[in-house]
Write an enzyme that holds these catalytic residues in place. Structure first.
Site, mmCIF file in Angstrom:
data_model
loop_
_atom_site.group_PDB
_atom_site.id
_atom_site.type_symbol
_atom_site.label_atom_id
_atom_site.label_comp_id
_atom_site.label_asym_id
_atom_site.label_seq_id
_atom_site.Cartn_x
_atom_site.Cartn_y
_atom_site.Cartn_z
ATOM 1 N N LEU A 113 0.822 -1.217 0.000
ATOM 2 C CA LEU A 113 0.000 0.000 0.000
ATOM 3 C C LEU A 113 0.855 1.265 0.000
ATOM 4 O O LEU A 113 0.343 2.374 0.029
ATOM 5 C CB LEU A 113 -0.941 0.014 1.223
ATOM 6 N N ASP B 36 0.242 -5.891 3.595
ATOM 7 C CA ASP B 36 0.644 -4.671 4.296
ATOM 8 C C ASP B 36 0.180 -4.817 5.739
ATOM 9 O O ASP B 36 -0.479 -5.809 6.082
ATOM 10 C CB ASP B 36 0.007 -3.435 3.622
ATOM 11 N N ASP C 74 2.872 -8.158 8.981
ATOM 12 C CA ASP C 74 3.854 -7.270 9.599
ATOM 13 C C ASP C 74 5.206 -7.892 9.272
ATOM 14 O O ASP C 74 5.470 -9.044 9.657
ATOM 15 C CB ASP C 74 3.610 -7.223 11.121
ATOM 16 N N TYR D 262 18.125 6.151 8.241
ATOM 17 C CA TYR D 262 17.660 5.471 7.034
ATOM 18 C C TYR D 262 18.852 5.028 6.166
ATOM 19 O O TYR D 262 18.938 3.869 5.740
ATOM 20 C CB TYR D 262 16.760 6.436 6.263
HETATM 21 N N1 SER Z 1 13.062 9.049 -1.340
HETATM 22 C C1 SER Z 1 13.759 8.539 -0.199
HETATM 23 C C2 SER Z 1 13.699 9.489 0.931
HETATM 24 O O1 SER Z 1 13.602 10.669 0.686
HETATM 25 C C3 SER Z 1 15.184 8.268 -0.553
HETATM 26 O O2 SER Z 1 15.359 6.909 -0.732
HETATM 27 O O3 SER Z 1 13.805 9.073 2.036
#
Ligand code: SER
Length: 311
Positions: A13, A37, A52, A142
């Site tokens: 999703l 999802d 999950d 990230y």
């Molecule tokens: N589009 C993503 C972000 O801005 C980059 O992988 O986190």
């Protein structure tokens, strides 16, 4: 792989998942593509299961139920959201990957797709035409999770012969769903506001150039890399793929050609520092060489298509 491909999309999703699931169903038949999802969709247009990604037993149950042969694992917290919830982001992004890598290692599935990102690069990475193999010193949760994930993908391929394939997505722009919590989200939001308000305040500064890609190119790349003979996939961490690079002022200029009264203003927030740590443009010659990757959409083509579809 045999003709009977049964595909599970985890995170169906989301921004990529919703478009990828539709495209996979067109290619392989609705019944052969299982969406999943953490929440129920309003209208499931094919097989759907709540999953999950942190629950490996549940993934295994669904894999068994449908005799799934390959998984596209798209569940993740994106860059901006991850900075607000660092421990959960690390857990979701890493344990989610491990669960699917381990199912492949068990032989439950034959092939795995897991996306990485331009966020694996960091402040001292060369910013122009960033090579496939370059300095990777991410300073976001990230980016750290994606870099670690890439290393684990390569490790599982080398040690356990797990057929995992990956692409470093640039910022992705599409009209079907909104992105959730990334640094490149402005490049989607700007279209919605341009059509509604004729103005937009960008949370990145006017010259903040980043690697971007129109969603149809990203979906095509994803399906293409998963269809290649295994021996053509020489990079088992993750491939650079490039589309378009532009700044907020450049995309605003391209929108203005269609909506002359459109105005952009700038109010950079915490996401500016994230953008500043990423490349401006990446070199994707390895993907072009190894599996004939090439993008189709340039800035003008993408803007025209977005406005036609949203307008
Ligand atoms: N589009 C993503 C972000 O801005 C980059 O992988 O986190």
């Amino acid at each position: 792989m045999s003709d009977t491909r049964r595909i599970l999309v985890i995170g169906c999703l989301g921004q990529v998942g919703s478009e990828l699931t539709d495209a996979l169903r067109e290619n392989y038949g609705t019944e052969n593509v299982i969406g999943s999802d953490v929440r129920q969709p309003e209208n499931a247009e094919g097989p759907f299961e709540i999953i999950d990604v942190l629950d490996i037993d549940r993934i295994r149950e669904v894999v068994d139920k449908y005799t799934v042969t390959e998984i596209y694992n798209l569940a993740a917290l994106l860059s901006a959201n991850a900075e607000k919830n660092i421990e959960f982001a690390w857990k979701l992004n890493m344990d989610g990957l491990f669960n699917t890598l381990n199912l492949a290692r068990e032989g439950k599935i034959k092939r795995l797709f897991w996306p990485s990102s331009i966020a694996v690069f960091g402040p001292t990475t060369p910013k122009d035409n960033t090579p496939q193999d370059s300095i990777a010193d991410p300073n976001t949760v990230y980016g750290i999770s994606k870099l670690a994930g890439e290393r684990w993908c390569e490790y599982y391929f080398n040690k356990f012969n797990v057929d995992v394939r990956s692409i470093r997505y640039p910022g992705l722009i599409g009209y079907k769903t909104l992105p959730g919590g990334g640094t490149t989200d402005y490049a989607v939001d700007i279209f919605h506001q341009a059509l509604k308000q004729k103005k937009y305040t960008s949370f990145l500064g006017e010259n903040s150039t980043l690697p971007m890609m129109y969603m149809p190119d990203a979906i095509r790349a994803t399906i293409q890399i998963m269809n290649e003979p295994a021996e053509n996939i020489k990079v088992r961490s993750s491939y650079n793929i490039a589309g378009i690079s532009f700044s907020p002022s450049e995309i605003a200029g391209a929108i203005k050609k269609h909506i002359p009264e459109f105005e952009i203003s700038y109010a950079p927030d915490f996401r500016q520092a994230i953008a500043d740590s990423w490349p401006k443009k990446i070199d994707d010659s390895r993907a072009r060489h190894d599996w004939n990757w090439s993008h189709e959409y340039d800035l003008e083509g993408m803007v025209k298509n977005m406005l036609e579809n949203l307008g």
